[in-house]
Motif scaffolding. Structure first.
Motif, mmCIF file in Angstrom:
data_model
loop_
_atom_site.group_PDB
_atom_site.id
_atom_site.type_symbol
_atom_site.label_atom_id
_atom_site.label_comp_id
_atom_site.label_asym_id
_atom_site.label_seq_id
_atom_site.Cartn_x
_atom_site.Cartn_y
_atom_site.Cartn_z
ATOM 1 N N THR A 1 -23.617 -9.320 41.970
ATOM 2 C CA THR A 1 -23.504 -8.200 41.040
ATOM 3 C C THR A 1 -23.302 -6.960 41.885
ATOM 4 O O THR A 1 -23.456 -7.002 43.108
ATOM 5 N N GLU A 2 -22.994 -5.840 41.259
ATOM 6 C CA GLU A 2 -22.812 -4.624 42.042
ATOM 7 C C GLU A 2 -24.094 -4.295 42.800
ATOM 8 O O GLU A 2 -25.156 -4.128 42.207
ATOM 9 N N GLY A 3 -23.995 -4.314 44.104
ATOM 10 C CA GLY A 3 -25.139 -3.985 44.943
ATOM 11 C C GLY A 3 -26.044 -5.142 45.305
ATOM 12 O O GLY A 3 -27.005 -4.951 46.039
ATOM 13 N N ALA A 4 -25.778 -6.335 44.825
ATOM 14 C CA ALA A 4 -26.636 -7.488 45.145
ATOM 15 C C ALA A 4 -25.771 -8.675 45.547
ATOM 16 O O ALA A 4 -24.767 -8.985 44.905
ATOM 17 N N GLY A 5 -26.195 -9.338 46.620
ATOM 18 C CA GLY A 5 -25.410 -10.464 47.096
ATOM 19 C C GLY A 5 -26.240 -11.525 47.781
ATOM 20 O O GLY A 5 -27.460 -11.403 47.917
ATOM 21 N N GLU A 6 -25.529 -12.550 48.202
ATOM 22 C CA GLU A 6 -26.130 -13.670 48.920
ATOM 23 C C GLU A 6 -25.333 -13.911 50.183
ATOM 24 O O GLU A 6 -24.147 -13.591 50.252
ATOM 25 N N LEU A 7 -25.992 -14.503 51.176
ATOM 26 C CA LEU A 7 -25.298 -14.840 52.413
ATOM 27 C C LEU A 7 -25.857 -16.124 52.981
ATOM 28 O O LEU A 7 -26.926 -16.588 52.577
ATOM 29 N N GLN A 8 -25.104 -16.689 53.901
ATOM 30 C CA GLN A 8 -25.568 -17.876 54.612
ATOM 31 C C GLN A 8 -24.921 -17.915 55.984
ATOM 32 O O GLN A 8 -23.844 -17.376 56.185
ATOM 33 N N ILE A 9 -25.634 -18.540 56.900
ATOM 34 C CA ILE A 9 -25.094 -18.787 58.236
ATOM 35 C C ILE A 9 -24.983 -20.294 58.392
ATOM 36 O O ILE A 9 -25.937 -21.029 58.124
ATOM 37 N N LYS A 10 -23.797 -20.726 58.816
ATOM 38 C CA LYS A 10 -23.527 -22.148 59.043
ATOM 39 C C LYS A 10 -22.973 -22.326 60.444
ATOM 40 O O LYS A 10 -22.368 -21.403 61.001
ATOM 41 N N ASP A 11 -23.146 -23.539 60.984
ATOM 42 C CA ASP A 11 -22.491 -23.829 62.255
ATOM 43 C C ASP A 11 -21.062 -24.289 61.964
ATOM 44 O O ASP A 11 -20.648 -24.371 60.804
ATOM 45 N N SER A 12 -20.308 -24.570 63.008
ATOM 46 C CA SER A 12 -18.898 -24.908 62.834
ATOM 47 C C SER A 12 -18.672 -26.208 62.077
ATOM 48 O O SER A 12 -17.584 -26.444 61.556
#
Length: 118
Positions: free
Chosen positions: A94-105
């Motif tokens: 939504t505006e101003g809210a998000g998700e993230l993730q870190i993955k290997d190759s």
């Protein structure tokens, strides 16, 4: 949902883990000494979780350079080792809210999180 540009991190070298240990003051040998990591069942030394968390926070700053980070949570879902390269993926939910993730190759998750900016 709007996908944010991927941020690629080059492979961690063993010296990167030693440098981070010195910078953070976290000298737990599972991060820097292969024999200790193997004796604990970790295979090879693992990256400090806070190193990955720092990458995640920096990614939010790159995606939103003119905004202020107001909420940030992460959960570690896998161990990261020297020799692995990583990608940070994010999405604005939504505006101003998000998700993230870190993955290997290989696509194996290392960290998931959420953030809010204003």
């Amino acid at each position: 949902m709007a996908h944010l540009p991927d941020i690629n991190k080059q492979a961690l070298a063993p010296i990167d883990l030693v440098r981070y240990a010195g910078a953070s003051g976290d000298f737990n040998e599972i991060h820097t000494v292969p024999e200790v990591a193997r004796s604990k069942g970790l295979g090879e030394p693992i990256a400090h979780g806070m190193l990955l968390m720092g990458w995640a926070a920096d990614a939010v700053g790159q995606w939103f350079p003119d905004k202020r980070l107001t909420k940030f949570t992460v959960r570690f879902v896998g161990m990261a080792h020297a020799g692995e390269a990583f990608v940070i993926e994010g999405a604005l939910i939504t505006e101003g809210a998000g998700e993230l993730q870190i993955k290997d190759s290989s696509g194996s998750g290392k960290l998931v999180g959420s953030f809010e900016v204003e």
